[in-house]
Scaffold this active site. Sequence first.
Site, mmCIF file in Angstrom:
data_model
loop_
_atom_site.group_PDB
_atom_site.id
_atom_site.type_symbol
_atom_site.label_atom_id
_atom_site.label_comp_id
_atom_site.label_asym_id
_atom_site.label_seq_id
_atom_site.Cartn_x
_atom_site.Cartn_y
_atom_site.Cartn_z
ATOM 1 C CE1 TYR A 287 -21.639 -23.501 21.459
ATOM 2 C CE2 TYR A 287 -21.113 -21.310 22.279
ATOM 3 C CZ TYR A 287 -20.938 -22.681 22.325
ATOM 4 O OH TYR A 287 -20.063 -23.235 23.245
ATOM 5 C CB SER B 257 -11.573 -32.809 20.168
ATOM 6 O OG SER B 257 -11.129 -31.491 19.949
ATOM 7 C CB THR C 32 -10.782 -26.571 22.537
ATOM 8 O OG1 THR C 32 -11.889 -25.774 22.119
ATOM 9 C CG2 THR C 32 -10.732 -26.647 24.057
HETATM 10 N N1 LIG Z 1 -13.672 -24.020 23.930
HETATM 11 C C1 LIG Z 1 -14.398 -23.066 24.442
HETATM 12 O O1 LIG Z 1 -13.980 -21.871 24.474
HETATM 13 C C2 LIG Z 1 -15.762 -23.379 25.016
HETATM 14 C C3 LIG Z 1 -16.406 -22.362 25.740
HETATM 15 C C4 LIG Z 1 -17.660 -22.626 26.269
HETATM 16 C C5 LIG Z 1 -18.239 -23.855 26.098
HETATM 17 N N2 LIG Z 1 -17.594 -24.827 25.397
HETATM 18 C C6 LIG Z 1 -18.280 -26.112 25.241
HETATM 19 O O2 LIG Z 1 -17.420 -27.153 25.650
HETATM 20 C C7 LIG Z 1 -17.770 -28.352 24.965
HETATM 21 C C8 LIG Z 1 -16.535 -28.992 24.365
HETATM 22 O O3 LIG Z 1 -16.011 -28.110 23.377
HETATM 23 P P1 LIG Z 1 -14.443 -28.042 22.990
HETATM 24 O O4 LIG Z 1 -14.025 -26.653 23.215
HETATM 25 O O5 LIG Z 1 -13.714 -29.132 23.628
HETATM 26 O O6 LIG Z 1 -14.563 -28.237 21.402
HETATM 27 P P2 LIG Z 1 -13.878 -29.256 20.362
HETATM 28 O O7 LIG Z 1 -12.422 -29.343 20.628
HETATM 29 O O8 LIG Z 1 -14.345 -28.806 19.028
HETATM 30 O O9 LIG Z 1 -14.535 -30.668 20.735
HETATM 31 C C9 LIG Z 1 -15.881 -30.911 20.442
HETATM 32 C C10 LIG Z 1 -16.203 -32.368 20.756
HETATM 33 O O10 LIG Z 1 -17.598 -32.604 20.396
HETATM 34 C C11 LIG Z 1 -17.653 -33.754 19.549
HETATM 35 N N3 LIG Z 1 -18.707 -33.645 18.550
HETATM 36 C C12 LIG Z 1 -18.874 -32.662 17.627
HETATM 37 N N4 LIG Z 1 -19.901 -32.959 16.811
HETATM 38 C C13 LIG Z 1 -20.389 -34.158 17.218
HETATM 39 C C14 LIG Z 1 -21.433 -35.003 16.772
HETATM 40 N N5 LIG Z 1 -22.206 -34.684 15.714
HETATM 41 N N6 LIG Z 1 -21.663 -36.159 17.430
HETATM 42 C C15 LIG Z 1 -20.883 -36.520 18.484
HETATM 43 N N7 LIG Z 1 -19.887 -35.768 18.963
HETATM 44 C C16 LIG Z 1 -19.628 -34.605 18.324
HETATM 45 C C17 LIG Z 1 -16.294 -33.800 18.854
HETATM 46 O O11 LIG Z 1 -15.986 -35.129 18.458
HETATM 47 P P3 LIG Z 1 -16.053 -35.717 16.952
HETATM 48 O O12 LIG Z 1 -15.734 -34.604 16.022
HETATM 49 O O13 LIG Z 1 -15.057 -36.819 17.003
HETATM 50 O O14 LIG Z 1 -17.461 -36.222 16.819
HETATM 51 C C18 LIG Z 1 -15.360 -33.348 19.965
HETATM 52 O O15 LIG Z 1 -15.000 -34.451 20.768
HETATM 53 C C19 LIG Z 1 -18.824 -27.951 23.932
HETATM 54 O O16 LIG Z 1 -20.119 -28.247 24.421
HETATM 55 C C20 LIG Z 1 -18.642 -26.447 23.812
HETATM 56 O O17 LIG Z 1 -19.812 -25.793 23.386
HETATM 57 C C21 LIG Z 1 -16.369 -24.619 24.859
#
Ligand SMILES: NC(=O)c1ccc[n+]([C@@H]2O[C@H](COP(=O)([O-])OP(=O)(O)OC[C@H]3O[C@@H](n4cnc5c(N)ncnc54)[C@H](OP(=O)(O)O)[C@@H]3O)[C@@H](O)[C@H]2O)c1
Length: 259
Positions: free
Chosen positions: A151, A16, A186
């Site tokens: 977080y 994702s 996302t």
């Molecule tokens: N989006 C933002 O604004 C933002 C900003 C700063 C940092 N980030 C960081 O960027 C990274 C990616 O986030 P995203 O925005 O792409 O969020 P997302 O769309 O919610 O994707 C999260 C990913 O983490 C995986 N995940 C969640 N729980 C898990 C578990 N228990 N075991 C294994 N995998 C797990 C999910 O896969 P499954 O559900 O299939 O397991 C998914 O592939 C994260 O570390 C987030 O903290 C995001």
Amino acid sequence: MSQLQGKTVWLTGASSGIGLALAEALAAKGAKLILSARSEATLKDLAARLPGEHQVLPIDLMQPEAAYEQAQALVAQQPIDILINNAGVSQRSLTLETNFQVYRNLMEINYFSVVALTKAVLPNMVKRGDGHIVTVSSVAGKVGTKLRSGYAGSKFGVIGFMDCLRAEMADKNVRCTTICPGFVHTQIAHNALSADGSKLNQSDPDNAGGISAEQCAKEIVAAIEKNKAEVVVGSGVSKLAPLLQRFFPGLVRNMVAKR
Ligand SMILES: NC(=O)c1ccc[n+]([C@@H]2O[C@H](COP(=O)([O-])OP(=O)(O)OC[C@H]3O[C@@H](n4cnc5c(N)ncnc54)[C@H](OP(=O)(O)O)[C@@H]3O)[C@@H](O)[C@H]2O)c1
């Protein structure tokens, strides 16, 4: 030819958002991917449609000890050139209202799983004198705001872990890159934990107004290729926040208290 051509890259959170976009960007550069998350069917579909040969490794990073064993088994089969610790879960709940278990869960996935996977791949990288650990933290790992006390704690934590690791690996040719995204569009808010640990299941206008996952992935790939120590990725105030925090901490404290 890209320096990522033919490299074995283990990418977590590939089902994702930022991880999915990273998988597409890395495959386009010729990397051989090991795609991890819990959603096995999504990962299999992704592996099948990406150019090149890729593997799928379902993993639950809420269980870091089991993930460590899985990671050790993986490394025993094949060396990893680049580990990208991208999987993560956010939070939207006030400290006063949040169950203690929510703090534990956020640390399991955002901090301890990063330590576990890194520790599993590191000995082989050191032995080979080559490797790269990439960890996706957050601007929330630099600047604390309301509703994210668990977080932010976990994301501040991984920045410290990566800083120490970078110092320890400086003479071993194992490179360490920390990524701090600002707001990215996302499913992060939908998947964020609320006070009782359930999923928020709502969008957040800040994330919805952020940069695209594809833009974020492009900047992460560039940071890997240039061996950056740490990069802030994003736009607007979320990109500026770490700089403001460093030079005008009082101003930032006032801003986040009023937000
Ligand atoms: N989006 C933002 O604004 C933002 C900003 C700063 C940092 N980030 C960081 O960027 C990274 C990616 O986030 P995203 O925005 O792409 O969020 P997302 O769309 O919610 O994707 C999260 C990913 O983490 C995986 N995940 C969640 N729980 C898990 C578990 N228990 N075991 C294994 N995998 C797990 C999910 O896969 P499954 O559900 O299939 O397991 C998914 O592939 C994260 O570390 C987030 O903290 C995001």
